[in-house]
Scaffold this motif. Structure first.
Motif, PDB file in Angstrom:
ATOM      1  N   THR A  64      27.055  15.428  -9.078  1.00  0.00           N
ATOM      2  CA  THR A  64      26.644  14.897  -8.095  1.00  0.00           C
ATOM      3  C   THR A  64      25.656  14.000  -8.553  1.00  0.00           C
ATOM      4  O   THR A  64      25.586  12.710  -8.026  1.00  0.00           O
ATOM      5  N   SER A 120      29.020  16.711  -4.141  1.00  0.00           N
ATOM      6  CA  SER A 120      28.577  16.406  -2.731  1.00  0.00           C
ATOM      7  C   SER A 120      28.550  15.056  -2.400  1.00  0.00           C
ATOM      8  O   SER A 120      27.787  14.242  -2.783  1.00  0.00           O
ATOM      9  N   CYS A 160      28.561  13.422   5.784  1.00  0.00           N
ATOM     10  CA  CYS A 160      28.513  14.564   4.780  1.00  0.00           C
ATOM     11  C   CYS A 160      29.908  15.120   4.532  1.00  0.00           C
ATOM     12  O   CYS A 160      30.755  15.138   5.136  1.00  0.00           O
ATOM     13  N   TYR A 181      20.952  23.241  -7.745  1.00  0.00           N
ATOM     14  CA  TYR A 181      20.796  22.766  -6.391  1.00  0.00           C
ATOM     15  C   TYR A 181      20.487  24.103  -5.687  1.00  0.00           C
ATOM     16  O   TYR A 181      21.456  25.106  -5.933  1.00  0.00           O
ATOM     17  N   THR A 192      28.076  13.637   0.169  1.00  0.00           N
ATOM     18  CA  THR A 192      27.013  13.321   1.049  1.00  0.00           C
ATOM     19  C   THR A 192      26.096  12.359   0.369  1.00  0.00           C
ATOM     20  O   THR A 192      25.344  11.331   0.699  1.00  0.00           O
ATOM     21  N   GLY A 245      29.323  19.198   0.545  1.00  0.00           N
ATOM     22  CA  GLY A 245      29.389  19.638  -0.928  1.00  0.00           C
ATOM     23  C   GLY A 245      29.607  21.181  -1.016  1.00  0.00           C
ATOM     24  O   GLY A 245      30.226  21.612  -1.959  1.00  0.00           O
ATOM     25  N   MET A 246      28.781  21.759   0.045  1.00  0.00           N
ATOM     26  CA  MET A 246      28.942  23.349  -0.268  1.00  0.00           C
ATOM     27  C   MET A 246      30.177  23.771   0.113  1.00  0.00           C
ATOM     28  O   MET A 246      30.543  24.881  -0.333  1.00  0.00           O
ATOM     29  N   ASP A 288      28.549  20.510 -11.392  1.00  0.00           N
ATOM     30  CA  ASP A 288      27.909  19.673 -10.110  1.00  0.00           C
ATOM     31  C   ASP A 288      27.661  18.256 -10.828  1.00  0.00           C
ATOM     32  O   ASP A 288      26.607  18.197 -11.307  1.00  0.00           O
TER      33      ASP A 288
HETATM   34  C1  LIG Z   1      23.310  18.073  -1.589  1.00  0.00           C
HETATM   35  C2  LIG Z   1      23.839  18.741  -3.049  1.00  0.00           C
HETATM   36  C3  LIG Z   1      24.931  19.647  -2.814  1.00  0.00           C
HETATM   37  C4  LIG Z   1      25.265  20.156  -1.461  1.00  0.00           C
HETATM   38  O1  LIG Z   1      25.951  19.137  -0.798  1.00  0.00           O
HETATM   39  P1  LIG Z   1      26.200  19.140   0.925  1.00  0.00           P
HETATM   40  O2  LIG Z   1      27.064  17.950   0.981  1.00  0.00           O
HETATM   41  O3  LIG Z   1      24.932  19.209   1.363  1.00  0.00           O
HETATM   42  O4  LIG Z   1      26.904  20.442   1.329  1.00  0.00           O
HETATM   43  C5  LIG Z   1      25.193  20.147  -3.912  1.00  0.00           C
HETATM   44  N1  LIG Z   1      24.933  20.091  -5.375  1.00  0.00           N
HETATM   45  C6  LIG Z   1      24.020  18.798  -5.289  1.00  0.00           C
HETATM   46  C7  LIG Z   1      23.454  18.435  -6.828  1.00  0.00           C
HETATM   47  C8  LIG Z   1      23.442  18.326  -4.135  1.00  0.00           C
HETATM   48  O5  LIG Z   1      22.512  17.363  -4.394  1.00  0.00           O
END
Ligand SMILES: *Cc1c(COP(=O)(O)O)cnc(C)c1O
Length: 391
Positions: free
Chosen positions: A176, A196, A208, A102, A198, A77-78, A174
């Motif tokens: 996610t 993300s 990931c 985040y 992940t 995600g990063m 974001d």
């Molecule tokens: C986990 C997360 C990220 C980062 O993602 P990674 O896969 O750990 O790099 C970014 N934004 C949110 C909201 C997340 O929960």
């Protein structure tokens, strides 16, 4: 098949399959080549060009789910978020970014932006007015998160994008926490949607990955930067992610249903002082959430009353795992002050309302009654019934 107008679960299952022309297998073959022919080919394929067959086709599934023209998959995600930011922000540009966000994104901005000469302002809140107030003449991008981590604040997506468009500023979200199952920001005017993967897209706590979706033009810009930064995902993991996403709709709908019921139950629980969940009528932006989300997701936070030790509570859980990360099929809890927001100072955490007793809850697919039972028994065990004597 491209002529059919597909619904959510059909997109999850079928869009972006790599056809097995040779053996006619039912699922996508996995192409592990890092070396492809370059003479007389339309596309020069290479893993770090984000265009191996598995990468290219899984991107189509993510684009379809977000209603975007195009998408890219990243190694985390990063990697997705950093590449996206650096594709649109040059030296001297300014980013407006939400204050409740985040923790990793906050760290990235604070630690890396000064090196690139990129300016930024964190908002004082998450309303459209808060974002507007932070805009400067050199603002190029507004980045936000709704529902946000970990207090589930909700921002009016359409209101924000209209304000930004009127000033010629791009927006990125974001997405996610909601996942494409519960929220489709592009339909509400957002330019760039990141995940993300992940979390819900992967959904089994064993991958990931990250993703960004947007228009052809915007994704082409991101792709050029992505090749330079090299944050591509291995095809083995791409394949696993495709498999996982076939059940994305089923998983997230079932998790969201559990979460709605648990949030209601917790909000009436005598040992719980507060529940943060956009599906509750008591949530300050419940009406906005209702207008822009399909259901309210499976993330929530709650505060136990102060006679309950939050750490003992987590250790006493039998089914729910006190575990980093979120969005797997299994239920997990964490203390945000020890994980996602650990790098913030105590004052910074206090300012955004992240107390030491706050518990973030990622609701899984388990039976509702088992989750309730587990919480009940753990609360009972974690009661500070007698004052602790130091000896
Ligand atoms: C986990 C997360 C990220 C980062 O993602 P990674 O896969 O750990 O790099 C970014 N934004 C949110 C909201 C997340 O929960």
């Amino acid at each position: 098949m491209s002529k059919l107008k597909l619904g959510l679960n059909s997109i999850c299952t079928h869009v972006g399959e790599v056809k097995d022309e040779q053996f006619k297998g039912a699922v996508s073959p996995m192409y592990l080549s890092s070396s492809y022919e370059f003479l007389d080919v339309e596309v020069k394929r290479y893993p770090r060009y984000f265009n191996t067959p598995n990468q290219e086709f899984l991107s189509k599934k993510i684009a379809a789910l977000e209603g975007a023209e195009s998408a890219l998959i990243f190694g985390s995600g990063m990697a997705a978020i950093s590449t996206m930011f650096l594709a649109f922000l040059n030296k001297g540009d300014h980013l407006v970014v939400q204050n409740t966000l985040y923790g990793g994104t906050v760290n990235f901005i604070k630690e890396e932006f000064p090196k690139y000469g990129i300016e930024y302002t964190f908002t004082n809140g998450y309303s459209v007015n808060d974002f507007e107030a932070a805009i400067q003449p050199n603002t190029k991008l507004i980045h936000f998160e709704t529902p946000s981590n970990p207090l589930m604040t909700v921002t009016d997506i359409n209101g924000l994008t209209q304000m930004a468009k009127s000033k010629g500023i791009l927006t990125s979200i974001d997405n996610t926490f909601a996942s494409p199952v519960n929220q489709n920001p592009i339909a509400l005017g957002v330019d760039l949607v990141m995940h993300s993967a992940t979390k819900y897209l992967g959904g089994h706590s064993d991958i990931c990955a990250g993703a960004v979706a947007g228009s052809f033009d915007h994704m082409d810009k991101i792709w050029h930067v992505a090749r330079n930064f090299g944050g591509s995902l291995s095809d083995m993991t791409v394949w696993m992610l495709e498999r996982s996403m076939k059940t994305l709709g089923l998983r997230v709908k079932s998790q969201s249903k559990n979460a709605m019921k648990i949030a209601k139950w917790l909000s009436k629980h005598p040992d719980v002082s507060r529940v943060y969940y956009p599906g509750l009528k008591s949530h300050p932006e419940h009406k906005i959430a209702k207008s822009q989300m399909h259901s309210f997701g499976a993330m929530m936070s709650f505060e136990l009353k102060d006679y309950i030790n939050a750490e003992d509570f987590q250790k006493s859980l039998q089914l729910i795992k006190p575990s980093m990360s979120l969005a797997g099929v299994e239920s997990t809890v964490i203390s945000p002050h020890l994980t996602s927001h650990a790098l913030l100072t105590q004052e910074e955490r206090d300012a955004i309302g992240i107390s030491d007793g706050l518990i973030r809850f990622s609701v899984g697919i388990e039976e509702l009654k088992d989750l309730k039972q587990d919480i009940k028994q753990a609360i009972k065990k974690a009661q500070k019934t007698e004052p602790v004597l130091n000896n």
